[in-house]
Write a protein that holds these residues in place. Structure first.
Motif, PDB file in Angstrom:
ATOM      1  N   GLY A   7      36.013  72.040  42.389  1.00 26.02           N
ATOM      2  CA  GLY A   7      34.996  71.878  41.321  1.00 26.02           C
ATOM      3  C   GLY A   7      33.814  69.862  41.408  1.00 26.02           C
ATOM      4  O   GLY A   7      34.411  69.934  40.631  1.00 26.02           O
ATOM      5  N   GLY A  10      31.397  68.453  39.358  1.00 25.49           N
ATOM      6  CA  GLY A  10      31.710  69.476  37.758  1.00 25.49           C
ATOM      7  C   GLY A  10      31.905  67.808  37.129  1.00 25.49           C
ATOM      8  O   GLY A  10      32.215  67.205  37.876  1.00 25.49           O
ATOM      9  N   PHE A  11      31.285  67.643  35.986  1.00 27.04           N
ATOM     10  CA  PHE A  11      30.770  66.489  35.083  1.00 27.04           C
ATOM     11  C   PHE A  11      32.992  66.030  35.615  1.00 27.04           C
ATOM     12  O   PHE A  11      33.537  65.098  35.573  1.00 27.04           O
ATOM     13  N   VAL A  12      34.055  67.299  35.453  1.00 27.58           N
ATOM     14  CA  VAL A  12      35.369  66.187  35.631  1.00 27.58           C
ATOM     15  C   VAL A  12      36.075  65.951  37.631  1.00 27.58           C
ATOM     16  O   VAL A  12      36.506  64.986  37.555  1.00 27.58           O
ATOM     17  N   GLY A  13      35.477  67.285  38.197  1.00 24.88           N
ATOM     18  CA  GLY A  13      35.518  66.908  39.263  1.00 24.88           C
ATOM     19  C   GLY A  13      35.068  65.933  40.203  1.00 24.88           C
ATOM     20  O   GLY A  13      35.934  65.267  41.387  1.00 24.88           O
ATOM     21  N   SER A  32      31.092  74.563  46.364  1.00 23.41           N
ATOM     22  CA  SER A  32      31.321  75.625  44.882  1.00 23.41           C
ATOM     23  C   SER A  32      30.585  77.071  45.211  1.00 23.41           C
ATOM     24  O   SER A  32      31.856  77.915  45.337  1.00 23.41           O
ATOM     25  N   LEU A  35      33.507  79.751  46.435  1.00 26.93           N
ATOM     26  CA  LEU A  35      34.001  79.981  45.439  1.00 26.93           C
ATOM     27  C   LEU A  35      33.698  80.809  44.218  1.00 26.93           C
ATOM     28  O   LEU A  35      34.359  81.086  43.173  1.00 26.93           O
ATOM     29  N   THR A  62      39.679  72.582  39.745  1.00 25.67           N
ATOM     30  CA  THR A  62      39.196  72.259  38.369  1.00 25.67           C
ATOM     31  C   THR A  62      37.294  72.762  38.721  1.00 25.67           C
ATOM     32  O   THR A  62      37.001  72.757  37.392  1.00 25.67           O
ATOM     33  N   ALA A  63      37.315  73.943  40.023  1.00 23.86           N
ATOM     34  CA  ALA A  63      36.045  74.666  39.489  1.00 23.86           C
ATOM     35  C   ALA A  63      36.493  75.628  38.120  1.00 23.86           C
ATOM     36  O   ALA A  63      37.627  75.926  38.538  1.00 23.86           O
ATOM     37  N   CYS A 103      42.889  72.868  36.196  1.00 22.46           N
ATOM     38  CA  CYS A 103      43.142  72.456  34.567  1.00 22.46           C
ATOM     39  C   CYS A 103      42.692  73.718  33.540  1.00 22.46           C
ATOM     40  O   CYS A 103      42.268  75.402  34.223  1.00 22.46           O
ATOM     41  N   TYR A 131      37.210  82.586  26.427  1.00 22.50           N
ATOM     42  CA  TYR A 131      37.958  81.413  27.512  1.00 22.50           C
ATOM     43  C   TYR A 131      39.325  80.956  27.707  1.00 22.50           C
ATOM     44  O   TYR A 131      40.243  81.053  28.644  1.00 22.50           O
ATOM     45  N   LYS A 135      42.267  80.966  30.500  1.00 18.15           N
ATOM     46  CA  LYS A 135      43.450  80.092  30.729  1.00 18.15           C
ATOM     47  C   LYS A 135      44.479  80.574  30.268  1.00 18.15           C
ATOM     48  O   LYS A 135      45.554  80.345  31.318  1.00 18.15           O
ATOM     49  N   SER A 155      41.571  68.904  26.716  1.00 19.84           N
ATOM     50  CA  SER A 155      41.161  69.112  25.425  1.00 19.84           C
ATOM     51  C   SER A 155      39.648  68.529  26.180  1.00 19.84           C
ATOM     52  O   SER A 155      39.133  68.343  26.799  1.00 19.84           O
ATOM     53  N   TRP A 156      38.784  69.024  25.261  1.00 19.59           N
ATOM     54  CA  TRP A 156      37.345  68.747  25.480  1.00 19.59           C
ATOM     55  C   TRP A 156      36.907  66.944  25.266  1.00 19.59           C
ATOM     56  O   TRP A 156      37.783  66.151  25.062  1.00 19.59           O
ATOM     57  N   ASN A 168      28.817  66.289  29.856  1.00 21.71           N
ATOM     58  CA  ASN A 168      29.084  68.256  29.955  1.00 21.71           C
ATOM     59  C   ASN A 168      28.556  67.879  28.087  1.00 21.71           C
ATOM     60  O   ASN A 168      27.951  66.369  27.597  1.00 21.71           O
TER      61      ASN A 168
HETATM   62  N1  LIG Z   1      34.570  70.066  29.920  1.00 20.27           N
HETATM   63  C1  LIG Z   1      35.667  69.800  28.900  1.00 20.27           C
HETATM   64  O1  LIG Z   1      35.021  69.694  27.943  1.00 20.27           O
HETATM   65  C2  LIG Z   1      36.861  70.561  29.045  1.00 20.27           C
HETATM   66  C3  LIG Z   1      38.084  71.029  28.649  1.00 20.27           C
HETATM   67  C4  LIG Z   1      38.812  71.419  28.151  1.00 20.27           C
HETATM   68  C5  LIG Z   1      38.929  72.464  29.857  1.00 20.27           C
HETATM   69  N2  LIG Z   1      38.488  71.941  30.696  1.00 20.27           N
HETATM   70  C6  LIG Z   1      38.383  72.609  31.806  1.00 20.27           C
HETATM   71  O2  LIG Z   1      38.343  71.862  33.442  1.00 20.27           O
HETATM   72  C7  LIG Z   1      38.164  72.152  34.853  1.00 20.27           C
HETATM   73  C8  LIG Z   1      36.553  71.200  34.770  1.00 20.27           C
HETATM   74  O3  LIG Z   1      35.532  71.660  33.920  1.00 20.27           O
HETATM   75  P1  LIG Z   1      34.729  70.713  33.706  1.00 20.27           P
HETATM   76  O4  LIG Z   1      34.084  69.883  32.289  1.00 20.27           O
HETATM   77  O5  LIG Z   1      34.499  70.007  35.316  1.00 20.27           O
HETATM   78  O6  LIG Z   1      33.318  71.683  34.084  1.00 20.27           O
HETATM   79  P2  LIG Z   1      32.243  71.789  34.738  1.00 20.27           P
HETATM   80  O7  LIG Z   1      30.933  70.736  34.610  1.00 20.27           O
HETATM   81  O8  LIG Z   1      31.215  72.670  34.368  1.00 20.27           O
HETATM   82  O9  LIG Z   1      32.263  72.017  36.393  1.00 20.27           O
HETATM   83  C9  LIG Z   1      32.621  73.956  37.151  1.00 20.27           C
HETATM   84  C10 LIG Z   1      32.445  72.740  38.611  1.00 20.27           C
HETATM   85  O10 LIG Z   1      33.323  74.414  39.072  1.00 20.27           O
HETATM   86  C11 LIG Z   1      32.092  75.422  40.100  1.00 20.27           C
HETATM   87  N3  LIG Z   1      32.103  76.432  39.176  1.00 20.27           N
HETATM   88  C12 LIG Z   1      31.144  76.604  38.152  1.00 20.27           C
HETATM   89  N4  LIG Z   1      30.846  78.194  38.365  1.00 20.27           N
HETATM   90  C13 LIG Z   1      31.886  78.526  38.891  1.00 20.27           C
HETATM   91  C14 LIG Z   1      32.481  80.006  39.047  1.00 20.27           C
HETATM   92  N5  LIG Z   1      31.663  80.747  38.480  1.00 20.27           N
HETATM   93  N6  LIG Z   1      33.504  80.077  40.629  1.00 20.27           N
HETATM   94  C15 LIG Z   1      33.689  78.701  40.671  1.00 20.27           C
HETATM   95  N7  LIG Z   1      33.262  77.678  40.363  1.00 20.27           N
HETATM   96  C16 LIG Z   1      32.280  77.239  39.981  1.00 20.27           C
HETATM   97  C17 LIG Z   1      31.099  73.949  39.662  1.00 20.27           C
HETATM   98  O11 LIG Z   1      30.090  74.158  40.330  1.00 20.27           O
HETATM   99  P3  LIG Z   1      28.426  74.182  40.702  1.00 20.27           P
HETATM  100  O12 LIG Z   1      27.919  72.392  40.268  1.00 20.27           O
HETATM  101  O13 LIG Z   1      28.229  74.501  41.589  1.00 20.27           O
HETATM  102  O14 LIG Z   1      28.003  75.085  39.151  1.00 20.27           O
HETATM  103  C18 LIG Z   1      31.414  72.730  39.145  1.00 20.27           C
HETATM  104  O15 LIG Z   1      31.630  72.428  40.121  1.00 20.27           O
HETATM  105  C19 LIG Z   1      37.573  73.435  34.594  1.00 20.27           C
HETATM  106  O16 LIG Z   1      38.828  74.069  34.556  1.00 20.27           O
HETATM  107  C20 LIG Z   1      37.228  73.217  32.732  1.00 20.27           C
HETATM  108  O17 LIG Z   1      37.932  74.658  32.460  1.00 20.27           O
HETATM  109  C21 LIG Z   1      37.040  71.247  30.664  1.00 20.27           C
END
Ligand SMILES: NC(=O)c1ccc[n+]([C@@H]2O[C@H](COP(=O)([O-])OP(=O)(O)OC[C@H]3O[C@@H](n4cnc5c(N)ncnc54)[C@H](OP(=O)(O)O)[C@@H]3O)[C@@H](O)[C@H]2O)c1
Length: 290
Positions: A7, A10-13, A32, A35, A62-63, A103, A131, A135, A155-156, A168
């Motif tokens: 990931g 991604g936003f966190v990764g 990605s 995966l 984190t993906a 995550c 979701y 999780k 959290s968010w 995000n």
């Molecule tokens: N953002 C938040 O506020 C928040 C809050 C609570 C928990 N979380 C958790 O924290 C983790 C990181 O979140 P994030 O905000 O960084 O998410 P994100 O910005 O949506 O990034 C997701 C990452 O996963 C990849 N991805 C997308 N769809 C996928 C799929 N179907 N299978 C495998 N990989 C996939 C994306 O690759 P591409 O770039 O190629 O699409 C990207 O590298 C996640 O587990 C999320 O559920 C996030």
């Protein structure tokens, strides 16, 4: 120490990658595309090859499909990404004798009716969205496969947009948009949740490598409701005079409490600022802008 990161786009990764490299870790990012979808035998073989080469001590996973709305609309896709993929990571962690940090989310508490912040209870949780259910199931399945694995209930999160880095949807961006367009946003005095500056999530990540296997609430605690939290941001931005124009208060919505108690994490010497403190930390980071 060798890290495998999923990931990283991604936003966190992306922020975790920056932080771990800054701390001197050798990080191998899994693209990605490798995966996505139900992992086939061919994909698994490719993953096993990468793992053999990288010789990881830790996997930071984190993906995911991170959108609650998308997961609700596409539950099968969410199941593959948010339950089955973490299980693959857990099996790879066992096979490679390395630590898994995965995550999870505060959405596992969605539907809980308590008024106090929740500790890491697992009994009686019945998330009311897809979701959150996925999780929660992932947390359990990961631990069944790999008892040493750690699931972080995030959290968010928020940050300001960074060039060429995923941003995000967050309350901070909603308020900036509101300031630019003059269109008010509505926040409920009955909505309670921790909201965390993503930089703090990344800065604490290497400390999680020493955690005992299990589930941990991981983020900022917040005593304030969403209306009051939005006001904190406006004041910190010097826009308090625009609060009546830009933030509408509602008390019509039912109580929602997603607040997490992070005592367990603090006991492991991992600390987050409160949401109010973290807003000021973020603004201090971008002082050149204001
Ligand atoms: N953002 C938040 O506020 C928040 C809050 C609570 C928990 N979380 C958790 O924290 C983790 C990181 O979140 P994030 O905000 O960084 O998410 P994100 O910005 O949506 O990034 C997701 C990452 O996963 C990849 N991805 C997308 N769809 C996928 C799929 N179907 N299978 C495998 N990989 C996939 C994306 O690759 P591409 O770039 O190629 O699409 C990207 O590298 C996640 O587990 C999320 O559920 C996030």
């Amino acid at each position: 120490m060798n890290i495998i990161l999923t990931g990283s786009t991604g936003f966190v990764g992306a922020r975790v990658l920056y932080q771990l490299q800054k701390e001197g870790y050798a990080v191998t990012c899994i693209p990605s595309e490798m995966l996505k979808g139900d992992i086939s035998d061919k994909q698994l073989l490719s993953l096993m090859r990468i793992f053999a080469e990288a010789n990881p001590d830790v996997i930071v996973h984190t993906a995911a499909i991170s959108s609650t709305v998308y997961s609700e609309q596409h539950p099968d896709e969410s199941y593959i990404a948010n339950v089955k993929l973490p299980q693959v990571m857990a099996k790879l962690a066992v096979a490679n004798q390395c630590k898994l940090i995965s995550c999870s989310s505060d959405q596992v508490y969605c539907g809980c009716t308590g008024i106090e912040p929740y500790s890491e209870k697992e009994e009686g949780l019945a998330p009311t969205n897809v979701y959150g259910r996925h999780k929660l199931e992932a947390e359990k399945r990961i631990l069944d496969i790999c008892p040493d694995a750690v699931s972080l209930r995030l959290s968010w999160m928020y940050d300001l947009p960074v060039y060429q880095t995923k941003t995000n949807h967050s309350f901070v961006l909603a308020l900036i948009k509101s300031a630019l367009t003059g269109k008010a946003v509505i926040y409920s005095v009955n909505d309670f949740r921790g909201i965390t500056y993503v930089r703090s999530v990344a800065e604490n990540i290497s400390k999680t490598f020493n955690l005992v296997g299990g589930v941990y609430n991981y983020g900022s605690e917040n005593e304030k409701n969403m209306y009051a939290t939005a006001c904190v941001f406006m004041v910190a931005m010097g826009m308090e005079n625009r609060i009546p124009e830009l933030i509408q208060l509602t008390d019509a919505q039912p109580l929602r409490n997603l607040r997490m108690d992070c005592t367990k994490l603090r006991g492991c010497d991992i600390h987050f600022e409160t949401t109010t403190e973290s807003i000021n930390k973020m603004i201090a980071d971008y002082t050149g802008l204001f």
